[in-house]
Design an enzyme around this catalytic site. Structure first.
Site, PDB file in Angstrom:
ATOM      1  N   LEU A  86       0.244  -1.123  -9.322  1.00 29.74           N
ATOM      2  CA  LEU A  86      -0.986  -1.895  -9.425  1.00 29.74           C
ATOM      3  C   LEU A  86      -2.071  -1.175  -8.635  1.00 29.74           C
ATOM      4  O   LEU A  86      -1.773  -0.309  -7.808  1.00 29.74           O
ATOM      5  CB  LEU A  86      -0.780  -3.299  -8.854  1.00 29.74           C
ATOM      6  CG  LEU A  86       0.247  -4.182  -9.564  1.00 29.74           C
ATOM      7  CD1 LEU A  86       0.504  -5.442  -8.755  1.00 29.74           C
ATOM      8  CD2 LEU A  86      -0.230  -4.541 -10.966  1.00 29.74           C
ATOM      9  N   ALA A  87      -3.307  -1.561  -8.853  1.00 34.32           N
ATOM     10  CA  ALA A  87      -4.394  -0.912  -8.115  1.00 34.32           C
ATOM     11  C   ALA A  87      -4.163  -1.021  -6.615  1.00 34.32           C
ATOM     12  O   ALA A  87      -4.393  -0.066  -5.870  1.00 34.32           O
ATOM     13  CB  ALA A  87      -5.734  -1.541  -8.493  1.00 34.32           C
ATOM     14  N   GLU A  88      -3.698  -2.198  -6.145  1.00 35.01           N
ATOM     15  CA  GLU A  88      -3.458  -2.368  -4.714  1.00 35.01           C
ATOM     16  C   GLU A  88      -2.233  -3.239  -4.460  1.00 35.01           C
ATOM     17  O   GLU A  88      -1.976  -4.196  -5.195  1.00 35.01           O
ATOM     18  CB  GLU A  88      -4.656  -3.052  -4.015  1.00 35.01           C
ATOM     19  CG  GLU A  88      -5.997  -2.415  -4.276  1.00 35.01           C
ATOM     20  CD  GLU A  88      -6.232  -1.138  -3.506  1.00 35.01           C
ATOM     21  OE1 GLU A  88      -5.425  -0.844  -2.595  1.00 35.01           O
ATOM     22  OE2 GLU A  88      -7.224  -0.460  -3.811  1.00 35.01           O
ATOM     23  N   THR A  89      -1.519  -2.905  -3.407  1.00 36.25           N
ATOM     24  CA  THR A  89      -0.500  -3.771  -2.827  1.00 36.25           C
ATOM     25  C   THR A  89      -0.896  -4.023  -1.380  1.00 36.25           C
ATOM     26  O   THR A  89      -1.167  -3.079  -0.631  1.00 36.25           O
ATOM     27  CB  THR A  89       0.894  -3.128  -2.887  1.00 36.25           C
ATOM     28  OG1 THR A  89       1.259  -2.941  -4.260  1.00 36.25           O
ATOM     29  CG2 THR A  89       1.935  -4.008  -2.213  1.00 36.25           C
ATOM     30  N   CYS A  95      -9.980  -3.284   0.853  1.00 33.66           N
ATOM     31  CA  CYS A  95      -9.762  -3.769  -0.511  1.00 33.66           C
ATOM     32  C   CYS A  95     -10.054  -5.253  -0.564  1.00 33.66           C
ATOM     33  O   CYS A  95      -9.423  -6.045   0.146  1.00 33.66           O
ATOM     34  CB  CYS A  95      -8.334  -3.487  -0.972  1.00 33.66           C
ATOM     35  SG  CYS A  95      -8.021  -4.128  -2.631  1.00 33.66           S
TER      36      CYS A  95
END
Length: 262
Positions: free
Chosen positions: A45-48, A72
């Site tokens: 995913l774009a961010e964790t 983020c």
């Protein structure tokens, strides 16, 4: 075999499959940097976001599939959603702390999460030749923030139709590139590209709005604005220019709860 609960949340939307998906892991202690990076890469995913409670604060770190990042927004919103829903429903004000970005309060009320983030510092510059080659004559103004370029286009249609070459864009020395224009139904629209950190196009980018808000607040002469990120998934934001800080508000919805085995 170790186990870890993972939540996947769609942020800046109230509909599953909309907004920006982020994974959230609430930890009792930090995992190794290598393990957190591997989890983020596996999630793809774009961010964790990884969160550890420390007194009254919640320490937070964010990883893309390839690297740790300074800030983020959507994953912070997702982390606040998870903490409010599963861990601390009695708390309406959460205080996150990032070793890279400082204190990041989040207020929750009536299903809306409001992020309190530091404002980006913008400088208008001559547009670098690689960006001119990638985006062409659509660019009418170019600005540089701490980590991103902000390119202003004439109208929403030009932002929607932009189709950059990600291989070329990845060569530009920055975290990412924001493109933006006045909106047809909101104050402004945007898109965000960051192949440099493993995300070709991010669906809804909270941190990019720390750059967008001061710009459009000045241009439009108003402190409170409405915004849409017009990616394929799309997302809606209510934002406010507070001077040295900005407020970024949105909703979130749970998509998945699962278990990581490692």
């Amino acid at each position: 075999m170790n186990k870890l609960t993972i939540y996947q949340v769609d942020a800046f939307t109230d509909q599953v499959f909309g907004g920006n998906p982020a994974a959230v892991c609430v930890l009792s202690n930090w995992l190794s940097d290598n393990l957190m990076q591997n989890i983020a890469a596996e999630n793809n995913l774009a961010e964790t976001a990884f969160v550890v409670k420390d007194g009254h604060q919640f320490l937070i770190r964010w990883f893309t599939p390839t690297t740790e990042v300074d800030l983020c927004g959507h994953a912070t919103l997702a982390a606040a959603f998870v903490l409010e829903k599963y861990f601390h429903p009695e708390i309406s004000q959460l205080e996150f702390y990032s070793h890279r970005s400082g204190i990041l309060p989040v207020h929750y009320q009536n299903g809306v999460f409001t992020l309190d983030f530091p404002t980006d510092v913008l400088v208008e510059i001559e547009c670098p030749q690689p960006l001119t080659q990638i985006f062409g004559s659509s660019i009418i103004q170019c600005l540089k923030g701490k980590t991103d370029y902000l390119l202003i286009f004439k109208n929403q249609e030009e932002v929607a139709l932009a189709d950059p070459n990600f291989n070329e864009l990845a060569k530009v020395n920055c975290r990412g590139v924001i493109i933006s224009a006045p909106g047809e139904e909101v104050d402004f629209v945007s898109r965000f590209f960051a192949p440099q950190v493993g995300v070709n196009e991010d669906p809804v980018t909270g941190s990019a709005h720390t750059t967008l808000i001061p710009y459009w607040s000045k241009q439009l002469g108003k402190k409170k604005l409405t915004a849409q990120q017009i990616s394929k998934r799309g997302g809606s934001l209510w934002v406010e220019d507070m001077g040295e800080r900005v407020k970024i508000s949105g909703k979130a919805v749970l998509y998945l709860e699962g278990t990581i085995f490692y």
